[in-house]
Design an enzyme around this catalytic site. Structure first.
Site, PDB file in Angstrom:
ATOM      1  N   ASP A 173      -8.848  14.836 -28.102  1.00  0.00           N
ATOM      2  CA  ASP A 173     -10.044  14.068 -27.704  1.00  0.00           C
ATOM      3  C   ASP A 173     -10.420  13.925 -26.225  1.00  0.00           C
ATOM      4  O   ASP A 173      -9.441  14.360 -25.674  1.00  0.00           O
ATOM      5  CB  ASP A 173     -10.296  12.673 -28.556  1.00  0.00           C
ATOM      6  CG  ASP A 173     -11.693  12.143 -28.859  1.00  0.00           C
ATOM      7  OD1 ASP A 173     -12.720  12.848 -28.142  1.00  0.00           O
ATOM      8  OD2 ASP A 173     -12.122  11.469 -29.444  1.00  0.00           O
TER       9      ASP A 173
HETATM   10  C1  BGC Z   1     -15.546  11.580 -28.900  1.00  0.00           C
HETATM   11  C2  BGC Z   1     -15.153  12.702 -30.026  1.00  0.00           C
HETATM   12  C3  BGC Z   1     -16.196  13.861 -29.661  1.00  0.00           C
HETATM   13  C4  BGC Z   1     -15.645  14.350 -28.305  1.00  0.00           C
HETATM   14  C5  BGC Z   1     -16.639  15.512 -27.674  1.00  0.00           C
HETATM   15  C6  BGC Z   1     -15.278  11.983 -27.757  1.00  0.00           C
HETATM   16  O1  BGC Z   1     -15.575  10.953 -26.717  1.00  0.00           O
HETATM   17  O2  BGC Z   1     -14.614  10.846 -29.451  1.00  0.00           O
HETATM   18  O3  BGC Z   1     -15.481  12.255 -31.559  1.00  0.00           O
HETATM   19  O4  BGC Z   1     -16.015  14.865 -30.577  1.00  0.00           O
HETATM   20  O5  BGC Z   1     -16.060  12.987 -27.583  1.00  0.00           O
HETATM   21  O6  BGC Z   1     -17.733  15.226 -27.450  1.00  0.00           O
END
Ligand code: BGC
Length: 758
Positions: free
Chosen positions: A277
């Site tokens: 993530d």
């Molecule tokens: C979120 C994810 C997301 C990623 C990319 C993160 O902060 O937890 O769900 O896919 O950002 O934007």
């Protein structure tokens, strides 16, 4: 062992293709260590979706082969410009893969995922994902960070909006639907996108619902409740997985060999890629398990984390870690293979560019129709009471001439799209105000609109105008709820679950006018609606319905569409009940049969598992949702009263694939209008080696019935539905008693009992 023993054990079959892997290995053999590391690096270009890193230009890095993927590029011209650099300037011409958070639509915006889950209609969800894939791929995006399949049982957690709620069974059904919709019939079709199952694992169980917090749970609960939707997505062929921010039993998921390697790779045979993530590799320092980016990168790659989203730790440190011998090059090679496999499977080596001159997006009638259907199927009628001697308040009838429409969510196009609106244009969204005005005026009636208050304010300046509007009307529709961007989704945890700001006071002031009120709640989570449930006759939970919000709501309010949605999550009476969910354990001192409506007064009522100040039960239970008609259920019948264990388990380790028993009921529409019922099957297990929940959803079917019509509904039950995790983390069936309940909510009373015998 897979919960779905019937699934063929060849997940992501496209990734294991021999010819494809030959191409992967041939390319890998030509790559320098730096080029390999480059494939494991992802950066964000465009609006950041987390704490920014300050990097702005990636051109030189792409030309040097130092970037494998970009996220947040949502413009075909920009995508092509980056891709030209990768294809023409980098030594090995390896294309970039563009990823984006396409969560509930790309430009055509559907209800938020918790709303879509309320439809209990996986086929519909699959269609929405298919449309999202077509639209996103037309802009060069071949990788979507969806589905979010985190089971969520704590309404304080803002991200409960992004998933399918509290039930592993429903969650798994939705997970499969999204994956099939995104990936289509073949990943190599130009309008297919790689799905990314997230957030692995158990992110939905963050302690006290506080985002990014730790998760601490038994292996039994992990496997029984949290893992099934991820596994269902992998079994459905999902080609990528995103690790989660949380730690699980003290190990941050970003660097957890147990989940990333033992479970995902070894137990589930996953061949695709795992991306971290946002910035999560670097955040291993914050977790305190790494002292710097070097140890962070080392721990993550060794645990099985292939691609570093945004932190830069792999970019900076991975090559040196290999050179010093701290990370074997074979580990890097394997991670690179996983990335390249997905890129080859998507066909982007052969077709790296996107058509920049494609017809611009139009919210065509066809797109609007699907968005409206999805919205109509996701809006839950929580209650619909009648006054003394009056008919039920909904649907509104033609004699309603003047409607007062009040509330801060009645006329906000932006809010209707909910969190993660992707490239949705608020201007395409139809508000409740727009739809009601159009409809009521066409029939010679009138809508008096008054905002009343803002979502988050203490000012009561608008209250008087709202009260006056109510006084002039036959009926009041109030549109209240949460502010989607700040109060729901990521970093949107709340300790209070009431209507924010002074909306509760506004509601009370309007109810005090004595006019009948329909409350439409827009929220990303269950709110505490105890006061409203006692004083407001009709309540609809709309979630955030997407671009056709107003049109769908108007259809439901006037009865052109009969609501069918059911709650995928329990609604509490008080925030202190959270986490609140159906599948609770019974305890040794269950409160069944005890009157919980008042404080305990004697020994029997005191020493049971209860709160002294609020009943244990939810205000609105899982699976609840009303219709404008009524359904009647015949007694549940079973095809057998006992089943030999051998019909369910081949060996102590392997479940059978055939159904072993059938449960049947006949559902009849006893009302005056056509309606769709979501027939739900729950089971309770007694006598097992481990404590089992009081009820667990193990089946549902949608049935549409004309007035007076009836239909027999049969649920085949086999290992997949009847098995459970034992104390040694094995999925088993034991000689135990099963009670099967079938009905229109988790409170279904019709039941039958059978036994599994040795
Ligand atoms: C979120 C994810 C997301 C990623 C990319 C993160 O902060 O937890 O769900 O896919 O950002 O934007």
């Amino acid at each position: 062992m897979s919960k779905n023993a019937s699934d063929t054990p060849a997940p992501n079959a496209q990734l294991t293709d021999k010819a494809l892997n030959k191409r992967v290995n041939a390319l890998l053999a030509k790559m320098t260590l730096e080029e390999k590391v480059g494939q494991l690096v992802q950066f964000s270009s465009g609006t950041p979706t987390g704490p920014g890193t300050g990097r702005e230009s990636y051109d030189a890095m792409i030309a040097d082969g130092e970037v494998g993927s970009l996220l947040n590029v949502a413009d075909p011209k920009k995508a092509n410009a980056f891709q030209h650099i990768a294809m023409e300037k980098s030594r090995l011409h390896i294309p970039l893969m563009f990823g984006l958070d396409v969560i509930h639509g790309y430009k055509t915006i559907f209800p938020v995922p918790l709303g879509l889950a309320s439809s209990f209609d996986p086929a519909l969800v699959q269609q929405t994902a298919r449309m999202a894939a077509q639209e996103a791929s037309a802009d060069g995006i071949r990788w979507v960070f969806s589905p979010m399949v985190d089971i969520a049982r704590d309404a304080r957690w803002g991200r409960i909006i992004e998933g399918s709620g509290e039930s592993p069974f429903l969650g798994a059904a939705m997970a499969r639907a999204y994956v099939h919709g995104y990936q289509g019939t073949s990943l190599s079709n130009p309008d297919s996108v790689a799905a990314c199952v997230k957030h692995f694992a158990a992110y939905g169980a963050v302690i006290a619902g506080r985002d990014y917090n730790a998760v601490d749970m038994s292996d039994l609960t992990l496997r029984q409740v949290y893992l099934p939707p991820y596994q269902a997505a992998v079994d459905a062929g999902a080609t990528t997985v995103m690790s989660s921010f949380n730690s699980l039993n003290s190990v941050p998921a970003t660097a957890d060999p147990y989940t990333l390697t033992d479970i995902l790779r070894k137990e589930w045979n996953f061949d695709g890629l795992v991306v971290s993530d946002w910035n999560a590799v670097g955040e291993l320092i914050g977790h305190g398990v790494a002292l710097n980016n070097t140890t962070a990168a080392q721990k993550a790659i060794v645990a099985g984390l292939d691609m570093d989203m945004e932190s830069g730790a792999y970019h900076e440190r991975l090559a040196a870690l290999v050179r010093t011998g701290a990370v074997p090059e074979s580990t890097i090679d394997e991670a690179v293979r996983r990335v390249l496999r997905v890129k080859f499977a998507l066909g982007i080596f052969d077709h790296p560019y996107v058509d920049e001159n494609a017809k611009p997006y139009q919210p065509t009638p066809e797109k609007r129709a699907l968005a409206r259907k999805a919205a109509e199927e996701s809006i839950v009628l929580l209650q619909n009471n009648a006054g003394e001697g009056q008919p039920k308040l909904l649907p509104l009838t033609a004699h309603v001439r003047t409607i007062a429409l009040i509330g801060p969510l009645a006329d906000s196009q932006y809010e209707m799209l909910g969190s993660w609106g992707a490239q949705g244009n608020p201007a395409d969204a139809i508000t409740l105000r727009a739809a009601l005005e159009q409809r009521v005026q066409a029939h010679g009636g009138k809508v008096i609109y008054a905002e009343g208050t803002r979502i988050l304010t203490a000012s009561q300046a608008g209250f008087d105008a709202a009260k006056q509007a109510a006084q002039q009307a036959d009926v009041v529709v109030m549109a209240l709820g949460e502010d989607a961007p700040t109060m729901t989704g990521e970093a949107g945890s709340r300790a209070h679950l009431d209507l924010p700001g002074n909306q509760q006071q506004l509601l009370q002031a309007i109810v005090a006018t004595g006019k009948p009120v329909v409350l439409v709640v827009f929220s990303g989570r269950p709110l505490v609606l105890d006061w409203a449930s006692e004083h407001v006759p009709a309540i609809l939970e709309a979630w955030y319905p997407g671009m056709e919000a107003g049109a769908a709501l108007a259809n439901i309010l006037f009865g052109d569409t009969n609501p069918s949605a059911k709650l995928p999550v329990s609604f509490p009476r008080a925030v202190g009940q959270e986490p609140l969910y159906l599948a609770q354990f019974p305890t040794g001192r269950p409160a069944t049969g005890v009157d919980l409506s008042h404080p305990p007064t004697n020994g029997v009522e005191k020493y049971v598992s209860r709160y002294i100040d609020v009943p244990n039960s939810p205000l609105y239970p899982f699976g609840h949702g009303l219709s404008y008609t009524q359904f009647d259920y015949s007694p549940v019948t079973l095809s057998a009263t006992s089943i030999p264990l051998a019909k369910l388990m081949n060996t102590p380790n392997q479940g059978t694939t055939q159904p072993a028993i059938e449960a049947t009921t006949t559902v009849r529409n006893t009302g005056a209008v056509t309606g769709t019922e979501i027939v739900q099957l729950y089971i309770r297990i007694r006598g097992a080696s481990v404590e089992e929940p009081v009820r667990v959803l193990e089946g549902f079917q949608r049935v549409t019935l004309q007035p007076g019509e009836s239909k027999q509904v049969t649920f085949p039950l086999g290992f997949s539905e009847l098995s459970f995790i034992n104390a040694r983390s094995q999925r088993v069936v034991e000689p135990v008693d099963y009670t099967v309940f079938i009905g229109g909510s988790s409170q279904a009373t019709g039941s039958a009992v059978f036994h599994v015998v040795p």
